[in-house]
Design a protein around this motif. Structure first.
Motif, PDB file in Angstrom:
ATOM      1  N   TYR A   1       3.998   5.971  -5.394  1.00 43.10           N
ATOM      2  CA  TYR A   1       4.120   5.763  -6.948  1.00 43.10           C
ATOM      3  C   TYR A   1       3.086   6.656  -7.613  1.00 43.10           C
ATOM      4  O   TYR A   1       3.476   7.535  -8.148  1.00 43.10           O
ATOM      5  CB  TYR A   1       4.028   4.345  -7.351  1.00 43.10           C
ATOM      6  CG  TYR A   1       3.854   4.255  -8.834  1.00 43.10           C
ATOM      7  CD1 TYR A   1       4.992   4.319  -9.686  1.00 43.10           C
ATOM      8  CD2 TYR A   1       2.844   3.923  -9.539  1.00 43.10           C
ATOM      9  CE1 TYR A   1       5.031   4.325 -10.955  1.00 43.10           C
ATOM     10  CE2 TYR A   1       2.756   3.876 -10.840  1.00 43.10           C
ATOM     11  CZ  TYR A   1       3.702   3.841 -11.634  1.00 43.10           C
ATOM     12  OH  TYR A   1       3.683   4.127 -13.019  1.00 43.10           O
ATOM     13  N   TYR A   2       1.679   6.486  -7.111  1.00 41.56           N
ATOM     14  CA  TYR A   2       0.720   7.240  -7.659  1.00 41.56           C
ATOM     15  C   TYR A   2       0.736   8.849  -7.360  1.00 41.56           C
ATOM     16  O   TYR A   2       0.503   9.777  -7.998  1.00 41.56           O
ATOM     17  CB  TYR A   2      -0.510   6.803  -7.423  1.00 41.56           C
ATOM     18  CG  TYR A   2      -0.858   5.644  -8.351  1.00 41.56           C
ATOM     19  CD1 TYR A   2      -1.067   5.713  -9.712  1.00 41.56           C
ATOM     20  CD2 TYR A   2      -1.096   4.187  -7.570  1.00 41.56           C
ATOM     21  CE1 TYR A   2      -1.238   4.391 -10.423  1.00 41.56           C
ATOM     22  CE2 TYR A   2      -1.294   2.886  -8.289  1.00 41.56           C
ATOM     23  CZ  TYR A   2      -1.459   3.204  -9.826  1.00 41.56           C
ATOM     24  OH  TYR A   2      -1.571   2.162 -10.545  1.00 41.56           O
ATOM     25  N   ALA A   3       1.339   9.160  -6.190  1.00 39.97           N
ATOM     26  CA  ALA A   3       1.398  10.532  -5.577  1.00 39.97           C
ATOM     27  C   ALA A   3       2.519  11.152  -6.487  1.00 39.97           C
ATOM     28  O   ALA A   3       2.489  12.372  -6.708  1.00 39.97           O
ATOM     29  CB  ALA A   3       1.915  10.518  -4.162  1.00 39.97           C
ATOM     30  N   ALA A   4       3.542  10.498  -6.651  1.00 36.45           N
ATOM     31  CA  ALA A   4       4.605  10.963  -7.393  1.00 36.45           C
ATOM     32  C   ALA A   4       4.413  11.288  -9.032  1.00 36.45           C
ATOM     33  O   ALA A   4       4.389  12.298  -9.538  1.00 36.45           O
ATOM     34  CB  ALA A   4       5.968   9.832  -7.611  1.00 36.45           C
ATOM     35  N   LEU A   5       3.388  10.155  -9.508  1.00 33.64           N
ATOM     36  CA  LEU A   5       2.895  10.271 -10.844  1.00 33.64           C
ATOM     37  C   LEU A   5       1.998  11.793 -11.089  1.00 33.64           C
ATOM     38  O   LEU A   5       1.916  12.625 -11.705  1.00 33.64           O
ATOM     39  CB  LEU A   5       2.169   9.698 -11.118  1.00 33.64           C
ATOM     40  CG  LEU A   5       2.897   8.222 -11.810  1.00 33.64           C
ATOM     41  CD1 LEU A   5       1.791   7.032 -12.091  1.00 33.64           C
ATOM     42  CD2 LEU A   5       3.798   8.352 -12.867  1.00 33.64           C
TER      43      LEU A   5
ATOM     44  N   LEU B   1       0.953  -1.178   0.003  1.00 34.29           N
ATOM     45  CA  LEU B   1       0.084  -0.005   0.057  1.00 34.29           C
ATOM     46  C   LEU B   1       0.914   1.387  -0.125  1.00 34.29           C
ATOM     47  O   LEU B   1       0.576   2.206  -0.724  1.00 34.29           O
ATOM     48  CB  LEU B   1      -1.031  -0.101   1.433  1.00 34.29           C
ATOM     49  CG  LEU B   1      -1.934   0.960   1.339  1.00 34.29           C
ATOM     50  CD1 LEU B   1      -2.807   0.991   0.320  1.00 34.29           C
ATOM     51  CD2 LEU B   1      -2.591   1.204   2.626  1.00 34.29           C
ATOM     52  N   GLY B   2       2.039   1.238   0.869  1.00 36.71           N
ATOM     53  CA  GLY B   2       2.729   2.406   0.701  1.00 36.71           C
ATOM     54  C   GLY B   2       3.831   2.633  -0.531  1.00 36.71           C
ATOM     55  O   GLY B   2       3.751   3.932  -0.938  1.00 36.71           O
ATOM     56  N   ILE B   3       3.907   1.588  -1.356  1.00 38.40           N
ATOM     57  CA  ILE B   3       4.591   1.560  -2.378  1.00 38.40           C
ATOM     58  C   ILE B   3       3.632   2.153  -3.475  1.00 38.40           C
ATOM     59  O   ILE B   3       4.170   2.922  -4.355  1.00 38.40           O
ATOM     60  CB  ILE B   3       5.300   0.119  -2.903  1.00 38.40           C
ATOM     61  CG1 ILE B   3       6.541  -0.048  -1.917  1.00 38.40           C
ATOM     62  CG2 ILE B   3       5.621   0.361  -4.455  1.00 38.40           C
ATOM     63  CD1 ILE B   3       6.817  -1.387  -2.218  1.00 38.40           C
ATOM     64  N   TYR B   4       2.519   1.556  -3.612  1.00 38.40           N
ATOM     65  CA  TYR B   4       1.487   2.216  -4.527  1.00 38.40           C
ATOM     66  C   TYR B   4       1.131   3.620  -4.244  1.00 38.40           C
ATOM     67  O   TYR B   4       1.108   4.525  -5.031  1.00 38.40           O
ATOM     68  CB  TYR B   4       0.248   1.438  -4.547  1.00 38.40           C
ATOM     69  CG  TYR B   4       0.437  -0.014  -5.244  1.00 38.40           C
ATOM     70  CD1 TYR B   4       0.214   0.093  -6.684  1.00 38.40           C
ATOM     71  CD2 TYR B   4       0.439  -1.153  -5.037  1.00 38.40           C
ATOM     72  CE1 TYR B   4       0.374  -0.934  -7.527  1.00 38.40           C
ATOM     73  CE2 TYR B   4       0.199  -2.535  -5.639  1.00 38.40           C
ATOM     74  CZ  TYR B   4       0.214  -2.168  -7.005  1.00 38.40           C
ATOM     75  OH  TYR B   4       0.414  -3.355  -7.755  1.00 38.40           O
ATOM     76  N   THR B   5       1.025   4.108  -3.188  1.00 40.06           N
ATOM     77  CA  THR B   5       0.537   5.202  -2.671  1.00 40.06           C
ATOM     78  C   THR B   5       1.643   6.381  -3.052  1.00 40.06           C
ATOM     79  O   THR B   5       1.411   7.335  -3.670  1.00 40.06           O
ATOM     80  CB  THR B   5       0.293   5.382  -1.199  1.00 40.06           C
ATOM     81  OG1 THR B   5      -0.665   4.553  -0.839  1.00 40.06           O
ATOM     82  CG2 THR B   5       0.031   6.828  -0.935  1.00 40.06           C
TER      83      THR B   5
END
Length: 94
Positions: A17-21, A11-15
Motif C-alpha cells: 500500500y505505501y509503496a503504491a502511494l 506487513l505485506g499489505i502495508y508495504t
C-alpha cells in the motif's frame, strides 16, 4: 492461520500500500516538474538588526516583578492557574 502468517500478510499489505502511494506520488509530480513548484511556501520578513547593550539587559530588581517576586500564596497560585499565567501539569480543583 497462525499469528506469524497473519503478521506477514499484514506487513505485506502495508508495504504494498505505501509503496503504491510513493510510486503514485512520484509519477504525479514527475510530469509537472518544470521548475515551478506551485506548493512551495516562502516567507520574507524585513528585519533589521538592533544593537543592544549589556547594561540594558540586566534588571535592577525594581523593573521586573517576575524575577524578584518572592513567591505567591496558595490562593494567588490558584488565581494564576485560572488565568493560565502558570503552567501546571496535574489536575487542580479550584
Amino acid at each position: 492461520m497462525t499469528w506469524i502468517k497473519f503478521t506477514l500478510w499484514l506487513l505485506g499489505i502495508y508495504t504494498s500500500y505505501y509503496a503504491a502511494l510513493i510510486i503514485w506520488d512520484y509519477l504525479r509530480t514527475k510530469g509537472g516538474d518544470n521548475g515551478n513548484d506551485k506548493h512551495e511556501l516562502t516567507f520574507v520578513e524585513d528585519i533589521e538588526p538592533v544593537k543592544s547593550y549589556a547594561d540594558e539587559s540586566i534588571p535592577n530588581g525594581k523593573e521586573s516583578s517576575v524575577v524578584f517576586s518572592g513567591g505567591v500564596s496558595l490562593k494567588q497560585m490558584f488565581n494564576l492557574a485560572r488565568e493560565e499565567s502558570v503552567e501546571y501539569t496535574k489536575a487542580v480543583s479550584f
